[in-house]
Scaffold this active site. Structure first.
Site, PDB file in Angstrom:
ATOM      1  N   ASP A 225       1.325  13.157 -60.961  1.00 30.39           N
ATOM      2  CA  ASP A 225       0.613  13.914 -62.241  1.00 30.39           C
ATOM      3  C   ASP A 225       1.566  15.187 -62.822  1.00 30.39           C
ATOM      4  OD1 ASP A 225       0.200  15.420 -59.848  1.00 30.39           O
ATOM      5  OD2 ASP A 225      -1.285  16.422 -60.941  1.00 30.39           O
TER       6      ASP A 225
ATOM      7  N   ASP B  77       4.078  19.398 -49.267  1.00 30.27           N
ATOM      8  CA  ASP B  77       3.111  20.152 -48.252  1.00 30.27           C
ATOM      9  C   ASP B  77       3.756  20.149 -46.877  1.00 30.27           C
ATOM     10  OD1 ASP B  77       1.091  20.733 -49.769  1.00 30.27           O
ATOM     11  OD2 ASP B  77      -0.048  18.932 -49.414  1.00 30.27           O
TER      12      ASP B  77
ATOM     13  N   ASP C 270       6.853  15.201 -60.534  1.00 31.16           N
ATOM     14  CA  ASP C 270       6.813  13.966 -59.990  1.00 31.16           C
ATOM     15  C   ASP C 270       7.986  13.233 -61.133  1.00 31.16           C
ATOM     16  OD1 ASP C 270       5.129  14.465 -58.225  1.00 31.16           O
ATOM     17  OD2 ASP C 270       3.715  14.364 -59.527  1.00 31.16           O
TER      18      ASP C 270
ATOM     19  N   LYS D 147       3.369  36.921 -53.845  1.00 32.38           N
ATOM     20  CA  LYS D 147       2.578  35.810 -53.345  1.00 32.38           C
ATOM     21  C   LYS D 147       3.637  34.720 -53.244  1.00 32.38           C
ATOM     22  CE  LYS D 147      -0.033  34.227 -57.048  1.00 32.38           C
ATOM     23  NZ  LYS D 147      -1.198  33.979 -57.614  1.00 32.38           N
TER      24      LYS D 147
ATOM     25  N   ASP E 111       2.474  10.807 -55.149  1.00 34.02           N
ATOM     26  CA  ASP E 111       2.496  12.289 -55.160  1.00 34.02           C
ATOM     27  C   ASP E 111       1.207  12.589 -54.443  1.00 34.02           C
ATOM     28  OD1 ASP E 111       2.719  15.112 -55.468  1.00 34.02           O
ATOM     29  OD2 ASP E 111       1.821  14.942 -57.394  1.00 34.02           O
TER      30      ASP E 111
END
Lengths: 1102, 351
Positions: free
Chosen positions: A772, A662, A776, A550, A383
């Site tokens: 973490d 990402d 994951d 947001k 990750d």
């Protein structure tokens, strides 16, 4: 559905498995469910049949009892502890309303529907609906360490209406609400229910439930109503026995995985030995039949009054040999393997160099069965956030209304402005946060000027749209954020003058440039990983309603107002600087629209089934036509030592794949910054996979071809689509595996697991996943080995992992040191174990050629009984625990040493058969040298020493010397414990043998100890000692020669390394990096695949 | 995700550090010796072993050669007797035969007399376990529960003493040695005791307690193949009778292989035989009782001296010589290989 009237069972729990009567039968039953134990039980039964019993009853019984006994005692101790625990828990007390008053009641007497009062620092006795608490805002803090291992505090919040009305004892006694809720289940984070009270309905969710096992913290007292008691509570549903069902399942799963790959190999070896055993027995039985026909029938002295045919005698002998040769699969193998694994796990837990002092976390092996696989990893799936990076977020940049603020300033604090406590912005002690760094003066001036409404809205949004909790202690304001991103944003807003002060259920108080205002929060539209956004709806001071939102750029862009401002590729720019971006936007909502929507919202939140889906749908309706305010950029620094770790692991031929959610640009930059990608690597992107297919490229970036797959699925010709999908998957894996590093971006948690699954499926490689966060967990569970990093995001990854530690850089030590050692130790152990049992058992076969295949054993029964348990097990066990072929420092310095595990060089079929062969040859020598020496000989005092008992003693003594010296040769790390165990085993053999052969024990048990005087008589004859010495020399010298020659002619990498290290003065000098003073230079290292460091001191260990 | 908060300071609860101990054991840094196979140690072990084996081999061969041994196969020499014994109904008919042989040289020192059997599977499992050690300890035990069957009791319930197949098949030839000296025949004095292990004679075998031996064996019967009961095995010597009879004890110690020798008598070194057996003509007088032809066995009588390494078996000496030679040769081969490959093995260069 259940309600209060329907009283169920009490709150007493039962976690123990046995009571005094059931212990023995149940425990034995449990133990015999294990294949190995069952096998020996069958043998024991065979031995009880007098016709075929070739070994005395105790030869199998004693070891079996030993093994069963140890396990039983362990189970017994555990169960007694559980009994005690149950008693203690069931008799804890807590206050329950009875007849209008709180009465102290034992936990086991609590019933569903009881109203209870819980005090500070007490455990919650059952699953309880929180009604009211002593804290403002109906908050109640709990610690869930017993539930999920997370030590941070969580808060629960009661319904406002119950909190307001149910503070008094009398009010609580009269409480007559009706709860409708789901059936008891084991999902800790979910609860759906409804409270109907005073003619209105209130939705209940997991926030309002105190689960059994939690501890009340920081709250003086709280009241609640029992919803699930006893075995219905979530914690008990999770496991009847242990607290963590999830980990139980995991370990079971891992066990299965393990069985399929590595352990399967071992089990297969054992199975093959069993096949060999059956074949050999059959052969010997045929031999016996023939012998009986030829010789046995005419041997009058063998008359046994049974008129059996030779064939029938052969049949009986078959079973007899099955019994005699059963020691080929030793009973102690499985126990020893478990002991070794257990020890390895403890060495991992104890490793000081994997201890992370900042968070006081030591490494932890949560599964003990996988250690040797750590030495065989070929693929690592990592990750990014929180694993490679620290997951400590700092607000770096922002873009408001198209204008970018915040300079790129990598050169340290020189060019930046530190906004100090209270700073230039405004002067309130509340806004102090001394560590905040932001490098743009202009923005601060803009805020001070207060002219730009967009800037105000921007920071107002940051201060109001979040789920952070604030609390004030010692006059300081502290934020408790669920995710580090949120904390960073709220802290940033605070430093720019928009200070979030406190929240209640329906309001949020913030201080805007020193002016304190309270806003009504009409709704909070929660964050989750599918939505990737969160919103709040607030009523502003003017009375109009506004939604603030947001979220990730992709999801926000889809929902923008057509005429809204679009930040062209701004987030890409941020992403190129490896910053995490969030887009901020708002929308004005009319009163009417809100009321229509709010109705739907309440409906959805009262839904008892599929509540989450319903809510998501409702959220979707209002989060549209948004107006973009700007974007924030948050930096997440790399952890210490990540580049070094990655480069070292890739030198060990481990392929590292980074799977991240990402954007492509961010991922690529992270790849560069952690040296996964370097300047001279060719990068290819997954979008154009098809072109790349035929060309060999070094690097690849992949966007997982999800959309294509989904489209194909929908097509009618499903089968062809499946084939195509499979082909595509295979192409993907083939292509990706050509690359040295792979970065998968924009992957969801499920896709992470799918990628791992694909590699497992098509590459048959051993995989490790490290992560973490909760996202994951899938991947960690899918991979052969899951590693959890206990970081900022809770314990979910750790709870489902096999190993856990505090920092990514410890992975290199886990694999290159512990994994490698464990693998080498286990291989040595297994090879030696099969060897020693073959050397021991096959002697019977050679002997059978000289005793008419009658299944007469070549050793004394007692020797057979204790050989595996006492005479030969301790040294090899210690090798399995302590052996080190090269030191930890060297195995970190030479990552190439790891390759032998990946290629499975130390325990494969070849090695397995070689050890069997070695054992067979040894047994030949151990039999035939004494045979030749015994054939027609006499003792030095004239007595015939050629008797059976002396022969048995000679063969057994030679065997003990040979196998113990052999493990001595195999031991590469001789501690005093090893020396003690090797010589101790030999001494123990002689000690026990002399006892077994003593006069006293024979007089006591004449038919059990028949070898009276055999050892003392045999061992005082120099002739027999010479026989033994010759046997030992012939067994061991060839091994020495073979070792030395293979070391000289085909040296393994560890041979080379240790030779240089231990023999070469200048090698040592070069490695220690003592500088240029070494009397030699590097030469010939390339052939070893070890890159010569230009400056050795850079080669040092972390 | 929502209601998770970071650490709120705990109330006065000092958590013990989870930092592991820095001990040599836990950190796997126990002081250790890491043996390396160096050329020096390997070569010295080979050459030393070679030298040792050769020395021992020479000693063994020499001492085995110094043993004087006379072995006579008498299974065919008494052909009439062996034919007689083929039929088990003749079990109580006596049969004697004599075998003459000549010693060309004196046999000096202690001389031992053995009987040897070939193709007699004393190590057969069924045979080995067919005994009752408790009975041989002189205890009154229920031998029905031992492994003695079918040689445990007679049909009428009388137990056999001793029971079991081993005892039943005891070697029952008697062999006497005569020295023909100047046409007079002198019986060579032989010792029939002291031939068994001390532990056997004093621990494993004891007669039942009673006033006299025949009373002790009252209520029992001899094994079916025996000609006389146990308490008549040696009527001359009380301490060599019953279960503690040396011939019986020696027989009960079963051999490891189907070809074996058991010690039968020792030369009593008195008078003419004080130095050993003088050269001359001798005669074995054998009372032939033990049938071997049925199972194609052979019977031998052997006279032999012993040395420190036992008897005349040359195997061990030769094995030592071969191993010693092999080890030495291997040492040279290893030296050669090492010299040839040594140059390749430099990984760094001396400046």
């Amino acid at each position: 559905k259940r309600d209060l009237s329907q009283k169920s069972q009490g709150n007493a729990i039962k976690t123990y498995k046995y009571n005094p009567i059931t212990f023995l039968p149940l425990n034995l039953f449990e133990q015999f469910k294990r294949a190995a134990n069952f096998y020996f039980l069958v043998l024991l039964i065979l031995q009880a049949i007098p016709e075929i019993s070739t070994l005395s009853w105790y030869t199998t019984l004693v070891p079996l009892l030993l093994v069963l006994g140890i396990t039983a005692v362990k189970d017994l101790v555990d169960d007694i502890a559980r009994h005690r625990m149950d008693n203690e828990v069931n008799n804890r007390t807590c206050d329950v309303i009875k007849d209008g008053r709180f009465v102290s009641t034992k936990w086991k007497d609590i019933k569903v529907g009881d109203v209870v009062r819980l005090k500070k620092n007490t455990f919650v006795p059952a699953d309880i609906l929180l009604l009211s608490s002593s804290e403002p805002n109906s908050l109640c803090y709990v610690e869930t360490a017993e539930l999920d291992g997370e030590t941070n505090l969580k808060f629960k919040m009661a319904l406002e209406v119950t909190h307001r009305h149910l503070q008094e004892e009398s009010a609580l006694a009269d409480f007559d609400g009706l709860v409708e809720c789901e059936e008891p289940n084991n999902r800790l984070d979910k609860f759906t229910g409804m409270l109907s009270w005073r003619d209105s309905l209130y939705p209940l969710d997991a926030d309002k439930i105190l689960l059994r096992g939690c501890k009340i913290r920081n709250t003086d007292f709280c009241h609640g109503m029992v919803i699930f008691a006893g075995a219905d509570t979530k914690i008990m549903r999770n496991s009847g026995r242990t607290r963590f069902k999830r980990t139980k399942i995991d370990s079971l799963m891992n066990y299965m995985v393990y069985t399929v790959t590595w352990g399967f190999g071992m089990a297969l070896c054992a199975l093959q030995i069993i096949v060999v055993l059956i074949l050999l027995s059959a052969g010997l039985a045929i031999g016996h039949t023939y012998w009986e026909q030829q010789i046995g029938n005419s041997s009058w002295y063998l008359y046994d009054a049974q008129d059996s045919s030779p064939a029938y005698r052969g049949f009986l002998t078959f079973w007899g040999y099955i019994i005699v040769l059963n020691t080929m699969v030793p009973i102690s193998l499985y126990v020893s393997v478990e002991v070794i694994r257990f020890g390895q796990s403890y060495f991992i837990n104890w490793d000081l160099q994997m201890y992370y002092p900042e968070k006081d976390t030591a490494a932890k092996a949560r599964t003990t069965t996988l250690n040797e696989q750590l030495g065989q990893i070929q693929y690592i799936f990592s990750d990014k956030t929180g694993t490679l990076t620290q997951n400590i977020m700092t607000f770096k940049k922002c873009c408001i209304n198209g204008q970018r603020y915040g300079k790129l300033c990598k050169g340290g604090g020189g060019g930046g402005i530190l906004i100090p406590a209270g700073g230039q912005v405004h002067t309130s002690s509340l806004s102090s946060n001394g560590k905040f760094l932001f490098y743009d003066h202009y923005l601060i001036e803009q805020i001070k000027a207060g002219k730009e409404p967009e800037i105000q809205k921007f920071f107002f949004l940051l201060a109001i749209c979040h789920t952070v909790m604030a609390d004030t202690s010692d006059g300081q304001l502290h934020y408790q954020a669920a995710s580090p991103d949120e904390g960073a944003l709220v802290t940033a807003a605070r430093n720019f003058g928009y200070v979030f002060l406190s929240r209640t259920q329906n309001t949020i108080t913030i201080s805007e440039m020193g002016v304190q205002r309270t806003y009504d929060v009409l709704a909070i539209l929660d964050f989750n990983s599918d939505r990737k956004r969160m919103s709040v709806i607030v009523r502003e001071s003017g009375g109009h309603i506004r939604l603030y939102c947001k979220g990730a750029d992709t999801v926000i862009y889809e929902r923008l107002h057509p005429i809204g401002l679009v930040l062209s590729n701004l987030s890409n720019v941020f992403a190129n600087e490896t910053l995490r971006t969030l887009c901020l936007c708002y929308r004005d909502i009319s009163q009417d629209e809100f009321e229509v929507w709010n109705k739907k919202f309440l409906e959805a939140s009262l839904a008892t089934s599929h509540r989450d889906e319903a809510l998501d749908k409702v959220y979707e309706e209002i989060e549209k036509n948004l107006i973009l305010l700007g974007a924030t950029a948050i930096e997440d620094k790399l952890q210490d030592g990540v580049p070094e770790t990655i480069s070292r692991l890739s030198k060990a031929d481990i392929k590292i794949w980074v799977l991240t959610g990402d954007k492509k640009e961010t991922a690529e930059n992270i790849g560069f910054s952690c040296e996964l990608l370097t300047e001279d690597t060719a990068i290819c992107y997954g979008e154009d996979t098809r072109q790349v297919k035929k060309k060999k490229k070094k690097k690849l970036k992949l966007k997982f071809p999800r959309t294509a797959e989904e489209k194909k699925k929908q097509s009618e010709k499903r089968r062809r689509a499946e084939a195509y999908k499979e082909q595509q998957q295979k192409n993907f894996v083939d292509l990706a595996c050509e690359c040295r590093a792979v970065i998968c971006c924009r992957v969801t948690p499920k896709q992470k697991a799918m990628v791992v699954e694909l590699v497992k499926k098509y590459k048959k490689a051993i995989t490790l996943a490290i992560g973490d966060g909760a996202n994951d967990v899938n991947m960690i569970k899918t991979a052969h080995i899951g590693v959890g990093i206990s970081g900022q995001e809770g314990m979910q990854a750790v709870m489902s992992s096999d190993y856990s530690f505090g920092q990514f850089r410890y992975l290199q030590r886990l694999l290159l040191v512990h994994g490698r050692w464990s693998y080498i130790r286990m291989c040595k152990f297994l090879r030696y174990f099969f060897y020693k049992n073959f050397a021991f058992t096959l002697v019977h076969i050679w002997y059978s050629f000289f005793n008419g295949f009658s299944a007469q054993t070549a050793y004394e029964d007692w020797f057979i009984t204790v050989y595996n348990v006492l005479y030969s097990s301790l040294p090899v066990l210690l090798v399995g625990l302590f052996d080190q072929d090269v030191s930890d420092k060297l195995s970190l310095r030479f990552p190439r040493l790891y390759v032998l595990g990946q290629r499975d060089l130390l325990f494969n079929y070849k090695k397995f058969f070689l050890s069997l062969l070695h054992g067979a040859v040894t047994s030949l020598i151990i039999f035939f040298i004494p045979y030749g020496a015994y054939l027609v000989s006499m003792g030095q005092d004239g007595e015939g020493p050629a008797d059976y008992q002396s022969f048995a003693v000679t063969a057994a003594s030679s065997l003990i010397f040979v196998v113990n010296f052999q493990i001595g040769l195999d031991t590469s790390y001789w501690t005093f414990v090893n020396a003690f165990s090797v010589f101790g085993s030999i001494a123990l053999y002689f000690g026990l043998t002399f006892d077994f052969h003593s006069a006293g024990i024979h007089v006591l048990f004449p038919s059990v100890f028949q070898f009276t005087g055999a050892a003392p008589n045999a061992l005082r004859q120099p002739y027999l000692w010479l026989t033994m010495i010759l046997t030992i020399a012939i067994c061991l010298l060839p091994v020495v020669a073979q070792r030395f020659l293979s070391m000289t002619i085909w040296p393994s990498e560890s041979d080379k390394v240790s030779e240089i290290w231990y023999l070469g003065e200048c090698g040592r000098c070069l490695f220690t990096g003592a500088g240029g003073g070494c009397p030699c230079t590097w030469q010939g290292w390339d052939e070893m695949g070890i890159k010569v460091p230009s400056n050795p001191s850079h080669f040092g260990i972390l | 995700m929502k209601n998770k908060t970071s650490v709120v300071p705990r109330e006065g609860e000092a958590q013990p550090s989870r930092c592991p101990d820095n001990s040599a054991f836990k950190q796997q840094r126990l002081p250790a010796w890491k043996p390396q196979l160096t050329i020096g140690s390997v070569l010295s072990s080979f050459f030393l072993t070679g030298a040792f084996c050769l020395t021992v081999g020479v000693c063994l061969v020499l001492s085995a050669n110094s043993v004087r041994e006379v072995q006579i196969d008498y299974s065919d020499k008494c052909s009439n007797c062996s034919k007689l014994r083929e039929n088990s109904s003749n079990w109580n008919k006596e049969c004697h035969c004599s075998i003459n042989f000549t010693l060309k040289e004196d046999i000096l020192g202690d001389v031992f007399m053995y009987y040897g059997l070939q193709n007699f599977y004393q190590n057969h499992r069924r045979y080995v376990k067919s005994r009752s050690d408790a009975q041989l300890l002189g205890r009154n035990v229920n031998i029905q529960r031992s492994y003695c069957a079918p040689f445990s009791t007679y049909r009428n319930g009388t137990p056999m003493a001793p029971c079991g197949a081993i005892a039943n098949s005891m070697f029952n030839d008697t062999i006497d040695l005569f020295y023909n000296y100047n046409s007079s025949v002198i019986q060579v004095p032989l010792l029939k005791t002291g031939n068994s292990w001390w532990t056997d004679k004093n621990v494993k075998f004891r007669n039942p307690e009673s006033s006299n031996l025949s009373a002790a064996f009252a209520g029992t019967a001899r094994p079916p193949y025996w000609q006389k009961p146990a308490y008549l095995l040696d009527e001359e010597d009380e301490r060599n009778n019953g279960y503690v009879n040396d011939d019986f004890i020696v027989w009960m110690r079963v051999s490891a292989f189907a070809t074996f020798r058991n010690l039968y008598r020792r030369l009593r070194r008195v008078r003419r035989f004080a130095e050993g057996l003088p050269a001359g003509n001798y005669t074995f007088r054998i009372s032939y009782n033990f049938p071997v032809t049925k199972f194609k066995g052979r019977k031998h009588v052997i006279l032999s001296t012993v040395v420190w390494s036992g008897g005349s078996n040359p195997f061990l000496g030769i094995a030592y010589l071969v191993s010693g030679t092999a080890a030495t040769l291997a040492g040279f081969v290893i030296t050669a290989i090492h010299l040839k490959l040594r140059k390749k093995k430099t990984y760094f260069q001396k400046q």
